[in-house]
Design an enzyme around this catalytic site. Sequence first.
Site, PDB file in Angstrom:
ATOM      1  N   CYS A  47      -8.473  -7.327   4.388  1.00 61.29           N
ATOM      2  CA  CYS A  47      -8.277  -6.688   3.075  1.00 61.29           C
ATOM      3  C   CYS A  47      -8.214  -5.036   2.794  1.00 61.29           C
ATOM      4  CB  CYS A  47      -9.323  -7.202   1.997  1.00 61.29           C
ATOM      5  SG  CYS A  47      -9.306  -6.445   0.376  1.00 61.29           S
ATOM      6  N   CYS A  86      -7.884  -3.038   0.430  1.00 65.36           N
ATOM      7  CA  CYS A  86      -8.497  -2.543  -0.823  1.00 65.36           C
ATOM      8  C   CYS A  86     -10.153  -2.276  -0.521  1.00 65.36           C
ATOM      9  CB  CYS A  86      -8.336  -3.338  -2.142  1.00 65.36           C
ATOM     10  SG  CYS A  86      -8.651  -5.010  -2.335  1.00 65.36           S
TER      11      CYS A  86
END
Length: 179
Positions: free
Chosen positions: A58, A60
Site C-alpha cells: 500500500c 498511501c
Amino acid sequence: MFQNMNPKPPMYDPKTVQFMRDELTFVGFEEMLTPEKVEKTLSQKNDETILVFINSVCGCAAGSARPGVSLALQNKVIPEKLTTVFAGQEIDAVDHVRKNYLNNYPPSSPSLAIIKNGSPIYMMQRHQIEGSTPEEVAFELIKAFNAYCSKSGPSIRKEKYDELMHAKICGSKIPIQNN
C-alpha cells in the site's frame, strides 16, 4: 491447527516486493513466513514484547510505515523481538496472525502491533498511518515503546541505519549483505 497443506500463492511477484522485505530485515525484523512460525513466535508467554509489522505494498501508508518503524527502532527502548508478515505474500501466515492474535481489530495492512504473552497491548492500524509522515509514525511508535517495552535499543547501530537511509534516498540497493 495447521490444516492447509497447500499455502495460498502470493498476490505479487516476490522480486517486486523484495526491497520492502529487505528494508525491515535490515533493521532487525524476522520474517514469519508460515502459520507454524507465527504460532511458535507469538504464542510465547515469557513477558517479552513482540513487535509485529504487517507489511504491505500500500503506497498511501506502507511508504510511511516502513521508514517510520525503522526510525522508531533507533530509540533507546524497543521491543524484545521484531517480527513481520507480508499481506498479499504470506497469505496464510497473515491470516493466522489476524485470526489468532489480532481478532479484535479489523484486517489492516500495513499495521503494527505489540504483543505480549499472546495478546496485543498496542495497535497502530492503517487508518492511523495514512497521511502521516515517517517521523509522525516513529513518534507514535516511540511513545508505545517507552510505555510497554524494556529492551535497550537501537535495533541496529546508527551507522548501519544511516546506510539504509542513504540507500533509500539515492535509490540504490539496501546493503543487506552487510547486516
